[in-house]
Design an enzyme around this catalytic site. Structure first.
Site, mmCIF file in Angstrom:
data_model
loop_
_atom_site.group_PDB
_atom_site.id
_atom_site.type_symbol
_atom_site.label_atom_id
_atom_site.label_comp_id
_atom_site.label_asym_id
_atom_site.label_seq_id
_atom_site.Cartn_x
_atom_site.Cartn_y
_atom_site.Cartn_z
ATOM 1 N N ASP A 67 67.215 22.352 -32.790
ATOM 2 C CA ASP A 67 66.940 21.518 -31.615
ATOM 3 C C ASP A 67 68.209 20.922 -31.022
ATOM 4 O O ASP A 67 69.297 21.035 -31.592
ATOM 5 C CB ASP A 67 65.936 20.401 -31.973
ATOM 6 C CG ASP A 67 66.294 19.656 -33.257
ATOM 7 O OD1 ASP A 67 67.421 19.822 -33.753
ATOM 8 O OD2 ASP A 67 65.447 18.909 -33.760
ATOM 9 N N ASN A 136 57.739 10.125 -38.552
ATOM 10 C CA ASN A 136 56.392 10.338 -37.988
ATOM 11 C C ASN A 136 55.868 11.741 -38.273
ATOM 12 O O ASN A 136 54.888 12.172 -37.673
ATOM 13 C CB ASN A 136 56.397 10.080 -36.473
ATOM 14 C CG ASN A 136 57.294 11.057 -35.719
ATOM 15 O OD1 ASN A 136 57.937 11.912 -36.322
ATOM 16 N ND2 ASN A 136 57.345 10.927 -34.405
ATOM 17 N N GLU A 143 57.082 16.629 -31.969
ATOM 18 C CA GLU A 143 56.475 15.319 -32.187
ATOM 19 C C GLU A 143 54.971 15.470 -32.451
ATOM 20 O O GLU A 143 54.381 16.524 -32.167
ATOM 21 C CB GLU A 143 56.707 14.446 -30.947
ATOM 22 C CG GLU A 143 58.178 14.182 -30.623
ATOM 23 C CD GLU A 143 58.838 13.161 -31.545
ATOM 24 O OE1 GLU A 143 58.467 13.052 -32.726
ATOM 25 O OE2 GLU A 143 59.745 12.440 -31.059
HETATM 26 C C1 GLP Z 1 65.894 14.238 -36.079
HETATM 27 C C2 GLP Z 1 65.922 15.767 -36.067
HETATM 28 C C3 GLP Z 1 65.090 16.350 -37.177
HETATM 29 C C4 GLP Z 1 65.411 15.661 -38.483
HETATM 30 C C5 GLP Z 1 65.076 14.188 -38.369
HETATM 31 C C6 GLP Z 1 65.295 13.422 -39.651
HETATM 32 O O1 GLP Z 1 64.832 13.695 -35.389
HETATM 33 N N1 GLP Z 1 65.493 16.308 -34.834
HETATM 34 O O2 GLP Z 1 65.337 17.765 -37.268
HETATM 35 O O3 GLP Z 1 64.670 16.258 -39.528
HETATM 36 O O4 GLP Z 1 65.919 13.650 -37.369
HETATM 37 O O5 GLP Z 1 66.632 13.049 -39.768
HETATM 38 P P1 GLP Z 1 67.268 12.485 -41.102
HETATM 39 O O6 GLP Z 1 67.398 13.660 -42.004
HETATM 40 O O7 GLP Z 1 68.591 11.930 -40.703
HETATM 41 O O8 GLP Z 1 66.335 11.467 -41.628
#
Ligand code: GLP
Length: 260
Positions: A67, A136, A143
């Site tokens: 993404d 979430n 989402e």
């Molecule tokens: C972002 C990314 C996700 C990721 C999430 C959790 O929203 N788009 O791909 O899994 O964060 O991030 P973290 O691993 O820093 O908790």
């Protein structure tokens, strides 16, 4: 689904890297799906160890990120293109030409998303997709409410995701939109390896692994994948009902399936 509960972040990374290396080792020109966030950093460190000691060859591999924030150019310091470069491409000595990230500022976003899907197909599909999980239950930036058959497209970020990610931006600016591989894209990968760390992920992990399969928790779609592995630390796995079973399953793995 294979669920592995680990003592610490380093073990999470080592075990995830072992499952990833097994999947990649089978193909001449392997394709890996990359994730951003803090969760995969231990995995990238463990993959780097394998590359450095010669047990993993990524010389012919291609890489596709999950993404990107919409509205950020690829050289913006908070773009995922930049994050992937700093946390994966450079440390592992990968040729940047083989690392693909969705465009966050294409003139025609729909055409760019279609082209991203076609590039994944042209590479032969993703052999193994690395995933984190949002608090979430999102994966990539899919989402709650995302279609299970969705492909790469633009999405609006939820207020919760924007709050979770505000730490990376100044108080005035957190992107409102993103471009993300769809849940259908992610499910097309040969293997999924999701890692999660810390108590803030415990509810999302319990819902994804043991809750009903529902678009309200996008990560719950992993229950429909033939080869999904979820690797968590104690805190992220704290709300799993079948903890003892997962521990027994891991302890009783035949030697051919033990992480190495
Ligand atoms: C972002 C990314 C996700 C990721 C999430 C959790 O929203 N788009 O791909 O899994 O964060 O991030 P973290 O691993 O820093 O908790």
């Amino acid at each position: 689904m294979e669920v592995i509960i680990c003592a610490n972040e380093q073990q999470v990374g080592r075990i995830a890297a072992s499952r990833i290396a097994d999947s990649l080792g089978r193909r001449e020109s392997p394709v890996m799906g990359l994730a951003t966030g803090s969760s995969p950093l231990g995995t990238y460190a463990a993959l780097k160890e394998r590359v450095d000691d010669g047990t993993l060859d990524l010389g012919r591999a291609q890489f596709f990120a999950l993404d990107e924030y919409w509205g950020l150019s690829s050289d913006h310091p908070n773009s995922y293109a930049e994050t992937i470069r700093a946390t994966f491409t450079e440390p592992l000595g990968i040729d940047p030409a083989r690392v693909h990230v969705p465009s966050g500022d294409a003139d025609d976003v729909d055409a760019a998303c279609d082209a991203y899907e076609q590039a994944i197909s042209a590479a032969g599909g993703i052999d193994v997709q690395i995933l984190g999980i949002g608090s979430n239950g999102h994966i990539g930036f899919n989402e709650p409410g995302s279609s299970f058959t969705s492909r790469t497209r633009m999405k609006t970020l939820t207020a919760r995701t924007r709050a979770d990610n505000a730490r990376f931006f100044g108080p005035d600016f957190v992107p409102t939109h993103c471009v993300t591989q769809g849940l259908g894209t992610i499910m097309g990968a040969g293997r999924l390896v999701l890692t999660a760390l810390g108590a803030a992920k415990a509810d999302a992990i319990a819902a994804a692994v043991e809750g009903p399969v529902s678009a309200m928790c996008p990560a719950s779609i992993l229950q429909f994948h033939r080869y999904a592995t979820v690797v968590v630390d104690e805190a992220a796995g704290a709300k799993l009902q079948l903890k003892d079973y997962y521990r027994d399953s891991f302890a009783l793995l035949p030697s051919s399936r033990r992480p190495h």
